[in-house]
Design a protein around this motif. Structure first.
Motif, PDB file in Angstrom:
ATOM      1  N   GLU A   1       0.836  -1.204   0.000  1.00 57.87           N
ATOM      2  CA  GLU A   1       0.000   0.000   0.000  1.00 57.87           C
ATOM      3  C   GLU A   1       0.870   1.253   0.000  1.00 57.87           C
ATOM      4  O   GLU A   1       0.578   2.221  -0.698  1.00 57.87           O
ATOM      5  N   VAL A   2       1.940   1.241   0.765  1.00 64.55           N
ATOM      6  CA  VAL A   2       2.848   2.392   0.812  1.00 64.55           C
ATOM      7  C   VAL A   2       3.446   2.646  -0.575  1.00 64.55           C
ATOM      8  O   VAL A   2       3.500   3.785  -1.042  1.00 64.55           O
ATOM      9  N   GLN A   3       3.882   1.588  -1.243  1.00 64.05           N
ATOM     10  CA  GLN A   3       4.455   1.748  -2.587  1.00 64.05           C
ATOM     11  C   GLN A   3       3.421   2.307  -3.555  1.00 64.05           C
ATOM     12  O   GLN A   3       3.717   3.234  -4.319  1.00 64.05           O
ATOM     13  N   ARG A   4       2.212   1.760  -3.534  1.00 67.18           N
ATOM     14  CA  ARG A   4       1.167   2.250  -4.447  1.00 67.18           C
ATOM     15  C   ARG A   4       0.850   3.706  -4.165  1.00 67.18           C
ATOM     16  O   ARG A   4       0.680   4.500  -5.091  1.00 67.18           O
ATOM     17  N   ARG A   5       0.796   4.092  -2.904  1.00 66.24           N
ATOM     18  CA  ARG A   5       0.520   5.495  -2.587  1.00 66.24           C
ATOM     19  C   ARG A   5       1.652   6.396  -3.075  1.00 66.24           C
ATOM     20  O   ARG A   5       1.401   7.478  -3.620  1.00 66.24           O
ATOM     21  N   ASN A   6       2.891   5.955  -2.887  1.00 63.35           N
ATOM     22  CA  ASN A   6       4.016   6.756  -3.369  1.00 63.35           C
ATOM     23  C   ASN A   6       4.007   6.868  -4.892  1.00 63.35           C
ATOM     24  O   ASN A   6       4.383   7.913  -5.442  1.00 63.35           O
TER      25      ASN A   6
ATOM     26  N   HIS B   1      10.334 -14.487  -9.372  1.00 62.21           N
ATOM     27  CA  HIS B   1      10.814 -15.041 -10.640  1.00 62.21           C
ATOM     28  C   HIS B   1      12.050 -14.292 -11.127  1.00 62.21           C
ATOM     29  O   HIS B   1      13.115 -14.860 -11.276  1.00 62.21           O
ATOM     30  N   ALA B   2      11.869 -13.000 -11.397  1.00 65.57           N
ATOM     31  CA  ALA B   2      12.953 -12.217 -11.988  1.00 65.57           C
ATOM     32  C   ALA B   2      13.089 -10.846 -11.350  1.00 65.57           C
ATOM     33  O   ALA B   2      13.769  -9.977 -11.886  1.00 65.57           O
ATOM     34  N   SER B   3      12.450 -10.633 -10.197  1.00 67.56           N
ATOM     35  CA  SER B   3      12.413  -9.291  -9.618  1.00 67.56           C
ATOM     36  C   SER B   3      13.785  -8.750  -9.247  1.00 67.56           C
ATOM     37  O   SER B   3      13.989  -7.538  -9.247  1.00 67.56           O
ATOM     38  N   ASN B   4      14.743  -9.646  -8.961  1.00 70.26           N
ATOM     39  CA  ASN B   4      16.078  -9.173  -8.593  1.00 70.26           C
ATOM     40  C   ASN B   4      17.003  -9.087  -9.799  1.00 70.26           C
ATOM     41  O   ASN B   4      18.174  -8.766  -9.660  1.00 70.26           O
ATOM     42  N   ARG B   5      16.496  -9.340 -10.981  1.00 72.95           N
ATOM     43  CA  ARG B   5      17.288  -9.253 -12.204  1.00 72.95           C
ATOM     44  C   ARG B   5      17.253  -7.831 -12.762  1.00 72.95           C
ATOM     45  O   ARG B   5      16.390  -7.032 -12.398  1.00 72.95           O
ATOM     46  N   PRO B   6      18.163  -7.516 -13.680  1.00 77.37           N
ATOM     47  CA  PRO B   6      18.128  -6.181 -14.302  1.00 77.37           C
ATOM     48  C   PRO B   6      16.809  -5.932 -15.038  1.00 77.37           C
ATOM     49  O   PRO B   6      16.105  -6.866 -15.438  1.00 77.37           O
TER      50      PRO B   6
ATOM     51  N   GLU C   1       7.748  -5.693  -9.041  1.00 78.11           N
ATOM     52  CA  GLU C   1       6.656  -6.291  -8.276  1.00 78.11           C
ATOM     53  C   GLU C   1       5.917  -7.362  -9.077  1.00 78.11           C
ATOM     54  O   GLU C   1       5.463  -8.350  -8.510  1.00 78.11           O
ATOM     55  N   SER C   2       5.799  -7.181 -10.372  1.00 75.86           N
ATOM     56  CA  SER C   2       5.049  -8.151 -11.175  1.00 75.86           C
ATOM     57  C   SER C   2       5.866  -9.386 -11.514  1.00 75.86           C
ATOM     58  O   SER C   2       5.321 -10.371 -12.012  1.00 75.86           O
ATOM     59  N   THR C   3       7.177  -9.361 -11.231  1.00 72.71           N
ATOM     60  CA  THR C   3       8.013 -10.544 -11.470  1.00 72.71           C
ATOM     61  C   THR C   3       8.574 -11.095 -10.155  1.00 72.71           C
ATOM     62  O   THR C   3       9.475 -11.926 -10.180  1.00 72.71           O
ATOM     63  N   ARG C   4       8.029 -10.615  -9.034  1.00 75.92           N
ATOM     64  CA  ARG C   4       8.520 -11.046  -7.719  1.00 75.92           C
ATOM     65  C   ARG C   4       8.473 -12.570  -7.619  1.00 75.92           C
ATOM     66  O   ARG C   4       7.501 -13.190  -8.004  1.00 75.92           O
TER      67      ARG C   4
ATOM     68  N   GLU D   1      10.007   0.697 -13.286  1.00 78.18           N
ATOM     69  CA  GLU D   1      10.943  -0.145 -12.548  1.00 78.18           C
ATOM     70  C   GLU D   1      10.200  -0.873 -11.416  1.00 78.18           C
ATOM     71  O   GLU D   1      10.337  -2.092 -11.240  1.00 78.18           O
ATOM     72  N   TRP D   2       9.421  -0.117 -10.659  1.00 75.81           N
ATOM     73  CA  TRP D   2       8.639  -0.707  -9.568  1.00 75.81           C
ATOM     74  C   TRP D   2       7.659  -1.745 -10.112  1.00 75.81           C
ATOM     75  O   TRP D   2       7.559  -2.855  -9.573  1.00 75.81           O
TER      76      TRP D   2
END
Length: 192
Positions: free
Chosen positions: A59-64, A115-120, A110-113, A105-106
């Protein structure tokens, strides 16, 4: 009843005169009495922007993200309601694209968490293609926005950005963001 083009032009000319007078009187000084009211209703509310986002992240991320979208609205107002041009226009557009890039970027993280979220970034957009969330054309557009976003690091600059970015570049980044947002809403649902 809507104003005619002639009536709109007359109002714009009156505003030009008033703003020019304020500028000549105050220069670059911060004079509270000279502040004009930002047009109400132009900025998305945080709530209306949040309701368009996919249900990803916290929620914090979406608000930001919604606050960042309000920032883009302010920049967009300058682009569509003034005759700003040249380097100033280019830098306003670049700033808006960089903010969009940060939001993308966010969204890709978040949509690849898991799987690939820590990849470039480009590997995350490739993973979204592999998942069937986006197509290759959208991946190219998203990667193009990211390329501009990466140019915000002045210490890495080796070319001048004078008149580098245009209103079309702004619109292109907006279309890429909108397409990804809609694809992610389809996959994850809408945030509330």
């Amino acid at each position: 009843m809507p104003l005619t083009d002639e009536e709109l032009q007359e109002l714009a000319e009156e505003a030009d005169i008033a703003l020019g007078t304020i500028q000549r009187e105050c220069g670059r000084d911060n004079v509270v009495a000279a502040r004009i009211k930002f047009p109400r209703g132009y900025l998305h509310t945080a709530q209306s922007a949040r309701q368009q986002l996919p249900d990803i992240g916290t929620e914090v991320q979406r608000r930001n993200v919604t606050y960042a979208l309000m920032n883009i609205d302010v920049l967009r107002w300058l682009v569509v309601r003034t005759d700003v041009s040249g380097t100033a226009l280019s830098m306003i557009v670049k700033n808006a694209i960089c903010i969009r890039g940060t939001i993308l970027e966010w969204m890709t993280m978040e949509s690849t968490r898991g799987h690939a979220s820590n990849r470039p970034y480009r590997q995350r957009t490739e993973h979204l293609v592999e998942l069937g969330v986006i197509d290759e054309d959208l991946k190219e557009e998203l990667d193009g926005v990211w390329d501009v976003r990466c140019r915000e690091h002045i210490h890495e600059s080796d070319t001048l950005e004078h008149d580098e970015y245009s209103r079309e570049d702004y619109n292109r980044a907006l279309r890429a963001y909108t397409a990804l947002r809609k694809a992610l809403v389809k996959k994850h649902g809408r945030a509330f």
